[in-house]
Design a protein around this motif. Sequence first.
Motif, PDB file in Angstrom:
ATOM      1  N   ALA A 140      33.687  77.066  21.364  1.00 18.67           N
ATOM      2  CA  ALA A 140      33.105  75.861  21.975  1.00 18.67           C
ATOM      3  C   ALA A 140      33.713  74.562  21.435  1.00 18.67           C
ATOM      4  CB  ALA A 140      31.583  75.828  21.783  1.00 18.67           C
ATOM      5  N   MET A 141      34.879  74.686  20.782  1.00 21.43           N
ATOM      6  CA  MET A 141      35.493  73.474  20.228  1.00 21.43           C
ATOM      7  C   MET A 141      36.945  73.350  20.669  1.00 21.43           C
ATOM      8  SD  MET A 141      33.405  71.920  18.072  1.00 21.43           S
ATOM      9  CE  MET A 141      34.461  71.019  16.926  1.00 21.43           C
ATOM     10  N   TYR A 142      37.430  72.116  20.833  1.00 23.74           N
ATOM     11  CA  TYR A 142      38.879  71.884  20.901  1.00 23.74           C
ATOM     12  C   TYR A 142      39.382  71.797  19.468  1.00 23.74           C
ATOM     13  CZ  TYR A 142      38.507  70.626  25.849  1.00 23.74           C
ATOM     14  OH  TYR A 142      38.300  70.657  27.207  1.00 23.74           O
ATOM     15  N   LEU A 143      40.539  72.356  19.186  1.00 23.87           N
ATOM     16  CA  LEU A 143      41.038  72.349  17.803  1.00 23.87           C
ATOM     17  C   LEU A 143      41.363  70.933  17.324  1.00 23.87           C
ATOM     18  CD1 LEU A 143      43.068  75.680  17.682  1.00 23.87           C
ATOM     19  CD2 LEU A 143      40.936  75.117  16.506  1.00 23.87           C
ATOM     20  N   ILE A 173      41.967  76.851   9.287  1.00 23.22           N
ATOM     21  CA  ILE A 173      40.961  77.637  10.024  1.00 23.22           C
ATOM     22  C   ILE A 173      41.251  79.121   9.822  1.00 23.22           C
ATOM     23  CG2 ILE A 173      40.556  75.887  11.797  1.00 23.22           C
ATOM     24  CD1 ILE A 173      42.308  77.625  13.709  1.00 23.22           C
ATOM     25  N   LEU A 174      40.273  79.937  10.176  1.00 25.65           N
ATOM     26  CA  LEU A 174      40.455  81.387  10.094  1.00 25.65           C
ATOM     27  C   LEU A 174      40.778  81.960  11.458  1.00 25.65           C
ATOM     28  CD1 LEU A 174      39.172  81.043   7.309  1.00 25.65           C
ATOM     29  CD2 LEU A 174      38.046  83.220   7.668  1.00 25.65           C
ATOM     30  N   GLY A 175      41.668  82.952  11.472  1.00 27.55           N
ATOM     31  CA  GLY A 175      41.926  83.727  12.682  1.00 27.55           C
ATOM     32  C   GLY A 175      41.298  85.093  12.479  1.00 27.55           C
ATOM     33  N   ASN A 176      41.052  85.798  13.561  1.00 22.58           N
ATOM     34  CA  ASN A 176      40.361  87.082  13.450  1.00 22.58           C
ATOM     35  C   ASN A 176      41.295  88.233  13.787  1.00 22.58           C
ATOM     36  OD1 ASN A 176      38.772  89.375  13.790  1.00 22.58           O
ATOM     37  ND2 ASN A 176      36.960  88.132  14.234  1.00 22.58           N
ATOM     38  N   THR A 177      41.807  88.880  12.738  1.00 25.84           N
ATOM     39  CA  THR A 177      42.767  89.969  12.908  1.00 25.84           C
ATOM     40  C   THR A 177      42.225  91.076  13.801  1.00 25.84           C
ATOM     41  OG1 THR A 177      43.652  89.479  10.744  1.00 25.84           O
ATOM     42  CG2 THR A 177      44.081  91.690  11.601  1.00 25.84           C
ATOM     43  N   TYR A 178      40.974  91.453  13.557  1.00 24.73           N
ATOM     44  CA  TYR A 178      40.388  92.586  14.292  1.00 24.73           C
ATOM     45  C   TYR A 178      40.407  92.312  15.789  1.00 24.73           C
ATOM     46  CZ  TYR A 178      36.784  95.516  16.355  1.00 24.73           C
ATOM     47  OH  TYR A 178      36.102  96.369  17.182  1.00 24.73           O
ATOM     48  N   ILE A 206      46.607  78.680   8.595  1.00 23.14           N
ATOM     49  CA  ILE A 206      45.651  79.658   9.126  1.00 23.14           C
ATOM     50  C   ILE A 206      45.516  80.784   8.107  1.00 23.14           C
ATOM     51  CG2 ILE A 206      45.212  81.418  10.896  1.00 23.14           C
ATOM     52  CD1 ILE A 206      46.626  79.666  12.933  1.00 23.14           C
ATOM     53  N   LEU A 207      44.275  81.158   7.825  1.00 20.91           N
ATOM     54  CA  LEU A 207      43.990  82.333   6.984  1.00 20.91           C
ATOM     55  C   LEU A 207      43.449  83.423   7.897  1.00 20.91           C
ATOM     56  CD1 LEU A 207      42.111  82.386   3.571  1.00 20.91           C
ATOM     57  CD2 LEU A 207      41.397  83.921   5.421  1.00 20.91           C
ATOM     58  N   THR A 208      43.915  84.649   7.695  1.00 25.14           N
ATOM     59  CA  THR A 208      43.370  85.747   8.491  1.00 25.14           C
ATOM     60  C   THR A 208      42.740  86.782   7.572  1.00 25.14           C
ATOM     61  OG1 THR A 208      45.589  86.738   8.445  1.00 25.14           O
ATOM     62  CG2 THR A 208      44.920  85.604  10.476  1.00 25.14           C
ATOM     63  N   LEU A 224      50.524  79.471  19.854  1.00 28.63           N
ATOM     64  CA  LEU A 224      49.679  79.889  20.989  1.00 28.63           C
ATOM     65  C   LEU A 224      48.414  79.027  21.075  1.00 28.63           C
ATOM     66  CD1 LEU A 224      49.296  81.992  23.279  1.00 28.63           C
ATOM     67  CD2 LEU A 224      48.120  83.437  21.594  1.00 28.63           C
ATOM     68  N   ILE A 225      47.747  78.815  19.932  1.00 29.53           N
ATOM     69  CA  ILE A 225      46.460  78.088  19.962  1.00 29.53           C
ATOM     70  C   ILE A 225      46.643  76.599  19.688  1.00 29.53           C
ATOM     71  CG2 ILE A 225      45.309  80.204  19.222  1.00 29.53           C
ATOM     72  CD1 ILE A 225      44.774  78.916  16.499  1.00 29.53           C
ATOM     73  N   ARG A 226      47.899  76.158  19.401  1.00 31.88           N
ATOM     74  CA  ARG A 226      48.220  74.745  19.164  1.00 31.88           C
ATOM     75  C   ARG A 226      47.512  74.209  17.910  1.00 31.88           C
ATOM     76  NH1 ARG A 226      46.378  71.489  22.525  1.00 31.88           N
ATOM     77  NH2 ARG A 226      48.038  69.913  22.367  1.00 31.88           N
ATOM     78  N   TRP A 227      47.626  75.002  16.813  1.00 33.94           N
ATOM     79  CA  TRP A 227      47.097  74.550  15.514  1.00 33.94           C
ATOM     80  C   TRP A 227      48.247  74.672  14.518  1.00 33.94           C
ATOM     81  CZ3 TRP A 227      42.769  72.419  13.244  1.00 33.94           C
ATOM     82  CH2 TRP A 227      42.633  72.558  11.864  1.00 33.94           C
TER      83      TRP A 227
END
Length: 374
Positions: free
Chosen positions: A45-48, A59-64, A91-93, A84-87
Amino acid sequence: MTTENFQFTLKKTDAGARLGEVSMPRGTIRTPAFMPVGTVGTVKAMYLDQVRETGADIILGNTYHLMLRPTAERVARLGGLHKLIRWEHPILTDSGGFQVMSLSGLRKLDEQGVTFKSHVDGSLHHMSPERSIEIQGLLGSDIQMQLDECVALPAEPKEIERAMELSLRWAERCKVAFGNQPGKAMFGIVQGGDVPALRVRSAEELAKLDLKGYAVGGLAVGEPQDVMLKMLETTLPVLPGEKPRYLMGVGTPDDILKSVARGIDMFDCVMPTRSGRHGLAFTRRGKVNIRNARHAEDMRPLDEQSNCPATRDYSRAYLHHLVRANEALGGMLLSWHNLNYYQELMQGIRKAIAEGRFADFMAETIEEWARGDL
Ligand SMILES: Nc1nc2c(CCNCC3CCCC3)c3[nH]c(NCCc4ccccc4)nc3cc2c(=O)[nH]1
């Protein structure tokens, strides 16, 4: 200042609290830091750009989720997660093991890794320590977590010991698989449940691996706060002081303050975004359930002193209406507000440590929460 290597600088300590910086090629993380959780390539629900505006350095990405859809190989073909996500910041996964336990039909866990069925299409997947590191590498993750086994509490000490020892063996395999990637880091994860002796052994063995950072896992899994804090007091003195410490999945503002006081540098939690979507607002005066009828005609914003539009410009009456009507904008505004509140709290923490008044800041902040909503 960008550096080609991963570098943690401890700038100041105030009693147990630490002020620091993690410098990486993609940017610098001011610690103590709160890391918003981006699940399927988005902070829900957020724009980065907004996430960045609230003050997030990472931010965190979700490996699973990403390994199941759109798959790590596709993300790599598309140029990696950042593009891809324009950040373009760090990023920590996570390694995916914890999410497998909590989200998918776990089929098997053995020395080789975890076997599970996708909650997306029921397909069978096997994730070894090596595969988890490979996936995180394909995503382009800057800070990668070892594959580990997190045991829900309460649990038998023998079970906690088995999972802790397995996680130590997986840490070594992840270190080998990660190899030498300048500018990136692989963190170990301390396990050991609520058993002090196991916590100490896990931390000692991980410290011998000379990793770039250490997470404290196996907490915020059902234990009372005082048990969590006791485990921090047991674990943190055994970890190398010159490396960052990351408490996984934590937590409420109260958890964060008390964990900073014991020496934690990094936090992640779905709380601000998930509870925001459910109509819960965190404020300086405690939690506000905006669905409550008492807000229906309250034209005040959540906090007119804030510089966040979601907090300063929108009335409680409007937020109440949006949440009651289940309108998307309600969850958007409250997620934005809560993330900004968490970042304002972290900024206040960093400033208090810099000025040597963290204990007072903690006491005043907790006292103001207790006073309750205006
Ligand atoms: N590898 C690993 N991950 C853990 C996590 C996931 C941290 N967020 C990862 C993000 C990456 C993608 C998704 C999340 C945890 N989260 C929690 N508690 C969350 C408690 C909570 C639950 C619901 C709402 C609020 C708090 N304890 C955790 C322990 C571990 C652990 O030992 N090992």
